[in-house]
Design a protein around this motif. Structure first.
Motif, PDB file in Angstrom:
ATOM      1  N   GLU A  22       0.841  -1.205   0.000  1.00  0.00           N
ATOM      2  CA  GLU A  22       0.000   0.000   0.000  1.00  0.00           C
ATOM      3  C   GLU A  22       0.871   1.248   0.000  1.00  0.00           C
ATOM      4  N   THR A  23       0.553   2.206  -0.867  1.00  0.00           N
ATOM      5  CA  THR A  23       1.260   3.480  -0.818  1.00  0.00           C
ATOM      6  C   THR A  23       0.914   4.198   0.481  1.00  0.00           C
ATOM      7  N   GLY A  24       1.826   5.069   0.908  1.00  0.00           N
ATOM      8  CA  GLY A  24       1.546   5.859   2.101  1.00  0.00           C
ATOM      9  C   GLY A  24       0.675   7.053   1.769  1.00  0.00           C
ATOM     10  N   MET A  25       1.122   7.846   0.787  1.00  0.00           N
ATOM     11  CA  MET A  25       0.381   9.033   0.381  1.00  0.00           C
ATOM     12  C   MET A  25       0.717   9.314  -1.082  1.00  0.00           C
ATOM     13  N   GLY A  26      -0.296   9.533  -1.885  1.00  0.00           N
ATOM     14  CA  GLY A  26      -0.041   9.816  -3.291  1.00  0.00           C
ATOM     15  C   GLY A  26       0.372   8.569  -4.028  1.00  0.00           C
ATOM     16  N   GLY A  27       1.523   8.625  -4.685  1.00  0.00           N
ATOM     17  CA  GLY A  27       1.989   7.480  -5.449  1.00  0.00           C
ATOM     18  C   GLY A  27       3.312   7.766  -6.132  1.00  0.00           C
ATOM     19  N   GLU A  28       3.320   8.775  -7.001  1.00  0.00           N
ATOM     20  CA  GLU A  28       4.502   9.062  -7.804  1.00  0.00           C
ATOM     21  C   GLU A  28       5.749   9.281  -6.972  1.00  0.00           C
ATOM     22  N   GLU A  29       5.639  10.068  -5.892  1.00  0.00           N
ATOM     23  CA  GLU A  29       6.798  10.387  -5.060  1.00  0.00           C
ATOM     24  C   GLU A  29       6.764   9.664  -3.719  1.00  0.00           C
ATOM     25  N   ASP A  30       5.931   8.652  -3.609  1.00  0.00           N
ATOM     26  CA  ASP A  30       5.820   7.880  -2.372  1.00  0.00           C
ATOM     27  C   ASP A  30       6.986   6.908  -2.265  1.00  0.00           C
ATOM     28  N   ALA A  31       7.453   6.680  -1.057  1.00  0.00           N
ATOM     29  CA  ALA A  31       8.609   5.798  -0.851  1.00  0.00           C
ATOM     30  C   ALA A  31       8.389   4.401  -1.411  1.00  0.00           C
ATOM     31  N   THR A  32       7.145   3.922  -1.411  1.00  0.00           N
ATOM     32  CA  THR A  32       6.868   2.582  -1.937  1.00  0.00           C
ATOM     33  C   THR A  32       7.082   2.506  -3.442  1.00  0.00           C
ATOM     34  N   ASN A  33       7.098   3.655  -4.116  1.00  0.00           N
ATOM     35  CA  ASN A  33       7.176   3.645  -5.578  1.00  0.00           C
ATOM     36  C   ASN A  33       8.577   3.377  -6.094  1.00  0.00           C
ATOM     37  N   ILE A  34       9.460   2.962  -5.216  1.00  0.00           N
ATOM     38  CA  ILE A  34      10.795   2.563  -5.634  1.00  0.00           C
ATOM     39  C   ILE A  34      10.753   1.255  -6.418  1.00  0.00           C
ATOM     40  N   ILE A  35       9.683   0.485  -6.272  1.00  0.00           N
ATOM     41  CA  ILE A  35       9.595  -0.774  -7.014  1.00  0.00           C
ATOM     42  C   ILE A  35       9.493  -0.474  -8.510  1.00  0.00           C
ATOM     43  N   ARG A  36      10.170  -1.291  -9.307  1.00  0.00           N
ATOM     44  CA  ARG A  36      10.297  -0.991 -10.736  1.00  0.00           C
ATOM     45  C   ARG A  36       9.311  -1.742 -11.619  1.00  0.00           C
ATOM     46  N   LYS A  37       8.979  -2.988 -11.258  1.00  0.00           N
ATOM     47  CA  LYS A  37       8.119  -3.790 -12.125  1.00  0.00           C
ATOM     48  C   LYS A  37       7.063  -4.532 -11.302  1.00  0.00           C
ATOM     49  N   PRO A  38       6.043  -3.821 -10.844  1.00  0.00           N
ATOM     50  CA  PRO A  38       4.978  -4.514 -10.097  1.00  0.00           C
ATOM     51  C   PRO A  38       4.215  -5.481 -11.002  1.00  0.00           C
ATOM     52  N   LEU A  39       3.665  -6.503 -10.401  1.00  0.00           N
ATOM     53  CA  LEU A  39       2.809  -7.423 -11.162  1.00  0.00           C
ATOM     54  C   LEU A  39       1.620  -6.670 -11.736  1.00  0.00           C
ATOM     55  N   VAL A  40       1.058  -5.795 -10.916  1.00  0.00           N
ATOM     56  CA  VAL A  40      -0.070  -4.955 -11.336  1.00  0.00           C
ATOM     57  C   VAL A  40      -0.128  -3.740 -10.417  1.00  0.00           C
ATOM     58  N   SER A  41      -0.466  -2.600 -10.991  1.00  0.00           N
ATOM     59  CA  SER A  41      -0.670  -1.377 -10.212  1.00  0.00           C
ATOM     60  C   SER A  41      -2.173  -1.182 -10.058  1.00  0.00           C
ATOM     61  N   VAL A  42      -2.635  -1.072  -8.824  1.00  0.00           N
ATOM     62  CA  VAL A  42      -4.071  -0.989  -8.540  1.00  0.00           C
ATOM     63  C   VAL A  42      -4.412   0.399  -8.019  1.00  0.00           C
ATOM     64  N   LEU A  43      -5.444   1.003  -8.599  1.00  0.00           N
ATOM     65  CA  LEU A  43      -5.893   2.335  -8.184  1.00  0.00           C
ATOM     66  C   LEU A  43      -7.321   2.240  -7.675  1.00  0.00           C
ATOM     67  N   THR A  44      -7.488   2.513  -6.387  1.00  0.00           N
ATOM     68  CA  THR A  44      -8.828   2.489  -5.781  1.00  0.00           C
ATOM     69  C   THR A  44      -9.483   3.853  -6.004  1.00  0.00           C
ATOM     70  N   SER A  45     -10.512   4.174  -5.243  1.00  0.00           N
ATOM     71  CA  SER A  45     -11.225   5.427  -5.465  1.00  0.00           C
ATOM     72  C   SER A  45     -10.316   6.625  -5.223  1.00  0.00           C
ATOM     73  N   ILE A  46     -10.503   7.671  -6.032  1.00  0.00           N
ATOM     74  CA  ILE A  46      -9.665   8.868  -5.975  1.00  0.00           C
ATOM     75  C   ILE A  46     -10.534  10.075  -5.671  1.00  0.00           C
ATOM     76  N   SER A  47     -10.157  10.796  -4.625  1.00  0.00           N
ATOM     77  CA  SER A  47     -10.914  11.995  -4.240  1.00  0.00           C
ATOM     78  C   SER A  47      -9.964  12.982  -3.582  1.00  0.00           C
ATOM     79  N   MET A  48     -10.501  14.059  -3.037  1.00  0.00           N
ATOM     80  CA  MET A  48      -9.677  15.117  -2.457  1.00  0.00           C
ATOM     81  C   MET A  48      -9.162  14.712  -1.071  1.00  0.00           C
ATOM     82  N   ASP A  49      -7.848  14.760  -0.898  1.00  0.00           N
ATOM     83  CA  ASP A  49      -7.211  14.508   0.395  1.00  0.00           C
ATOM     84  C   ASP A  49      -5.730  14.841   0.265  1.00  0.00           C
ATOM     85  N   HIS A  50      -5.091  15.192   1.363  1.00  0.00           N
ATOM     86  CA  HIS A  50      -3.661  15.534   1.382  1.00  0.00           C
ATOM     87  C   HIS A  50      -3.337  16.596   0.337  1.00  0.00           C
ATOM     88  N   MET A  51      -4.217  17.601   0.221  1.00  0.00           N
ATOM     89  CA  MET A  51      -4.038  18.611  -0.825  1.00  0.00           C
ATOM     90  C   MET A  51      -2.724  19.375  -0.704  1.00  0.00           C
TER      91      MET A  51
END
Length: 431
Positions: A144-173
């Motif tokens: 699970e990402t911590g916050m966001g995605g692109e600059e999140d520490a978890t995004n260091i992985i290079r080749k995930p099996l699949v990238s999953v995007l759940t519901s997207i709304s306003m938060d951490h503006m």
């Protein structure tokens, strides 16, 4: 080497001084010191505003039932730091947690000695997850990402099996941007070149456009999971049930109404994994979804009276929580305990949820950004006539329990995940 207590103190001190620093440079330097073990893991990466943790829990349960040694990393910790690191549903042991954080700290020391920045507490925790799952020889890791995605520490992985995007709304503006488009672009940053992505179908056309643009640029295959696939949704015998054409009847023990769309997201992800060669029998899918648990997401800590916890902390989550309450809880009285962080959309949440309340108690979360319960009470009184601020969480729990017994009411504690642990601890003490 730090002992168990010193490890906790190290993490707490780093959390107080490090703050949130987006970007991957420090994480890349740290993981290089740890052998870049994340590159040797099969990872499913999950991002989104709401539903990430629930989707992770469901996917992990399904994969475990299919016979895979499954690691799961989630954040933030609600009840204990060790809950963030699970292998086949079991928390990391205190000894293993102490040892793995010590190894990561040694990596931090080497980074600093070479002139690099001290990693943040989230970067340290994430590095510890990668190291732990590698050592435990996990066949697959749900991340699970911590916050966001692109600059999140978890995004260091290079080749995930699949990238999953759940519901997207306003938060951490403050960190992700002030528009849905900006936030969607940041979260879609987990999609990798030539990869595969699954997204819960966004109701907003502009969000769909962003996701499709990102996937086209990355030459990634995108498939949508559509909530309308779930039919005959109902609540029976303490379960949420629905019918889906490809999987038949699905039964969820996670009973928040919003879990239906999360389960649909998991169904599409499993389909993509199967197409990639992962063997996930239908029995494992159905059983895994039925057994999945996720504390703090419309979960019960007590049955008599029914005492529920939910981590709704933004407008979209509040809307989904209201729908759940309307589905099966508005025939009786509902007592609220509310604690929120000052930088959340608490005014919008109050307007959405307070009309369903019988009585409201407010508290101050034990968090640096916790909103004073008295300020929250003053805001709440604009939407409800019976609001009481309690100095301590223990007072709110005791008062709510007494009133629930008197009025035959349900208790719902919601708002910041950060104070739900204290609610649960006081429940155990009171009972």
């Amino acid at each position: 080497m730090l002992n168990e207590k010193e490890v906790q103190e190290f993490l707490e001190e780093t959390g107080r001084t490090g703050g949130i620093i987006p970007g991957l440079d420090a994480m890349e330097a740290l993981m290089k010191e740890l052998g870049d073990v994340q590159d040797r893991l099969n990872t499913i990466h999950v991002a989104g505003t709401n539903g990430k943790g629930s989707v992770c829990a469901m996917l992990s349960s399904v994969l475990q039932e299919a016979g895979y040694r499954t690691g799961m990393y989630t954040s933030p910790a609600v009840f204990h730091r060790r809950e963030q690191y699970q292998v086949n549903g079991a928390w990391i042991s205190p000894a293993e947690f102490t040892e793995v954080v010590n190894r990561v700290k040694e990596g931090c020391d080497r980074v600093k000695a070479k002139g690099g920045r001290m990693p943040t507490v989230f970067e340290i925790e994430t590095a510890a997850a990668f190291l732990y799952f590698y050592r435990k020889r996990c066949q697959v890791v749900v991340l699970e990402t911590g916050m966001g995605g692109e600059e999140d520490a978890t995004n260091i992985i290079r080749k995930p099996l699949v990238s999953v995007l759940t519901s997207i709304s306003m938060d951490h503006m403050k960190f992700l941007g002030n528009s849905l488009e900006e936030i969607a672009r940041k979260k879609a940053g987990i999609v990798k070149e030539g990869g595969t992505a699954v997204a819960l179908m966004p109701p907003q056309a502009q969000v769909r456009q962003i996701l499709e643009e990102v996937c086209e640029r990355q030459q990634a295959v995108l498939s949508y999971a559509e909530p309308k696939w779930a039919r005959q949704v109902r609540r029976e015998q303490g379960q949420l049930r629905f019918f889906c054409e490809e999987a038949g009847e699905i039964r969820l023990s996670m009973t928040g109404g919003y879990q239906v769309e999360n389960a649909v997201c998991v169904l599409e992800t499993v389909k993509v994994l199967r197409e990639a060669g992962w063997e996930i029998p239908e029995e494992a899918l159905v059983k895994g979804l039925g057994q999945a648990r996720w504390e703090g997401r419309f979960s019960a800590v007590c049955q008599k009276p029914l005492f529920l916890l939910d981590g709704a902390h933004n407008e979209d989550a509040a809307k989904k929580l209201r729908e759940t309450l309307k589905m099966g809880f508005t025939n009786g009285k509902i007592i609220y305990i509310i604690g929120v962080l000052a930088d959340k959309e608490h005014e919008k949440m109050l307007k959405l949820l307070l009309p369903l309340a019988f009585k409201v108690f407010t508290v101050t979360p034990d968090h640096p950004r916790g909103l004073d319960g008295q300020v929250l009470a003053e805001e709440a009184r604009r939407c409800h006539e019976d609001v009481t601020c309690c100095r301590k969480v223990s007072e709110a729990v005791s008062a709510a329990l007494a009133l629930a017994e008197q009025e035959n009411a349900v208790i719902l504690a919601f708002g910041s995940l950060s104070y739900l642990r204290e609610i649960k601890e006081n429940m155990c003490h009171d009972r």
